[in-house]
Design a protein around this motif. Structure first.
Motif, mmCIF file in Angstrom:
data_model
loop_
_atom_site.group_PDB
_atom_site.id
_atom_site.type_symbol
_atom_site.label_atom_id
_atom_site.label_comp_id
_atom_site.label_asym_id
_atom_site.label_seq_id
_atom_site.Cartn_x
_atom_site.Cartn_y
_atom_site.Cartn_z
ATOM 1 N N HIS A 16 0.985 -1.209 0.180
ATOM 2 C CA HIS A 16 0.142 -0.004 -0.001
ATOM 3 C C HIS A 16 0.853 1.280 -0.237
ATOM 4 N N SER A 17 0.384 2.385 -0.430
ATOM 5 C CA SER A 17 0.996 3.568 -0.686
ATOM 6 C C SER A 17 1.780 4.101 0.787
ATOM 7 N N ASP A 18 0.970 3.758 2.156
ATOM 8 C CA ASP A 18 1.386 4.445 3.253
ATOM 9 C C ASP A 18 2.629 3.306 3.659
ATOM 10 N N GLU A 19 2.462 1.972 3.282
ATOM 11 C CA GLU A 19 3.729 1.192 3.534
ATOM 12 C C GLU A 19 4.899 1.514 2.788
ATOM 13 N N GLN A 20 4.627 1.934 1.527
ATOM 14 C CA GLN A 20 5.912 2.303 0.697
ATOM 15 C C GLN A 20 6.755 3.548 1.187
ATOM 16 N N ARG A 21 5.876 4.564 1.782
ATOM 17 C CA ARG A 21 6.416 5.609 2.597
ATOM 18 C C ARG A 21 6.998 5.117 3.723
ATOM 19 N N TYR A 22 6.666 4.332 4.310
ATOM 20 C CA TYR A 22 6.690 3.902 5.862
ATOM 21 C C TYR A 22 8.360 3.160 5.508
ATOM 22 N N TYR A 23 8.565 2.627 4.378
ATOM 23 C CA TYR A 23 9.769 1.714 4.299
ATOM 24 C C TYR A 23 10.833 2.458 3.207
ATOM 25 N N GLN A 24 10.324 3.428 2.888
ATOM 26 C CA GLN A 24 11.093 4.091 1.562
ATOM 27 C C GLN A 24 12.603 4.214 1.740
ATOM 28 N N ARG A 25 13.128 4.461 3.119
ATOM 29 C CA ARG A 25 14.399 4.748 3.107
ATOM 30 C C ARG A 25 15.264 3.302 3.168
#
Length: 260
Positions: free
Chosen positions: A6-15
């Protein structure tokens, strides 16, 4: 494999997803992963927190103990408000608040030779964060039979060790018994209540364990199978030692180890 993140997961793990060898595919593999962490104490605390933060899809916690005041200097997943609570419940609450995208499963009982196989069967790999040879023996036997990686950490006083056992991979991958013969495992060793342990050493060893688990799940990097890291906290020194298959190892002598 799981559905796309999900998009919020991608933001959570982006680094971490921008790291070489990781990416979206590596994160999907973490999300699909199921890891059993045995021990929610000094080693289990950093392992659990880093695996949940990294996005391992299912994290199992096995521990039959309750939180005590004397735990808190090193078992940093628990707080003073958790005293007398089951460690698995205290830890699970923290992980669920830390990352709502991770499923946390609790096993509020000691791991023994009688129940280890059933526990291990439900997971992809095991992180051994225990402090006694009886539990370690049960885990190594279950992981060996199930052909699943066992990431093992230990610490006492200001020293610690970490390694990974994958003997089913064949030559160059020793088993638990190659490093810890039965005679040594049966020898009584002092507990941390007798000789003490420094909390930061547990954080270092637990960090290495979490990284081993992540590498195995995403399929990138070199694991510690066939090697052991020895951490000397007071000397600020990390030493790597090769582990050889013992010619007289009773496990390797009777087991058929070969890649699937």
């Amino acid at each position: 494999m799981t559905d796309d993140l999900h998009s919020d997961e991608q933001r959570y793990y982006q680094r971490q997803m921008i790291l070489p060898g990781w990416g979206m595919e590596g994160q999907r593999r973490l999300k699909a992963g199921r890891v059993l962490v045995v021990g929610a104490g000094g080693l289990g605390a950093p392992v659990l927190q880093y695996l949940a933060a990294a996005g391992v899809g299912t994290v199992g916690i096995a521990d039959g103990d309750f939180v005590e005041l004397s735990n808190l200097h090193r078992q940093v997943i628990h707080t003073i408000d958790d005293i007398d609570r089951a460690k698995v419940d205290s830890a699970a609450d923290k992980l669920r608040r830390q990352n709502p995208h991770v499923a946390v499963v609790t096993h509020a009982f000691p791991v023994t030779a009688e129940n280890a196989a059933d526990l291990v069967a439900a997971y992809d790999l095991v992180a051994d964060c225990t402090d006694n040879f009886a539990t370690r023996d049960a885990l190594q036997a279950a992981c060996l039979t199930a052909r699943k990686p066992l990431v093992s950490g230990a610490a006492q006083m200001t020293d610690g060790t970490v390694t990974t056992f994958t003997p089913y991979r064949g030559a160059g991958h020793p088993c638990y018994r190659c490093l810890y013969p039965a005679a040594l495992s049966a020898t009584l060793t002092p507990s941390c209540s007798e000789i003490g342990v420094a909390g930061p050493v547990l954080a270092v060893i637990g960090g290495f364990q979490a990284m081993e688990v992540i590498k195995i799940l995403i399929g990138d990097g070199d694991t510690l199978s066939g090697r052991i890291l020895i951490v000397d906290g007071m000397a600020a020194r990390v030493t790597e030692v090769a582990i050889e298959k013992r010619a007289d190892c009773p496990v390797c002598a009777v087991a058929s180890f070969s890649p699937r």
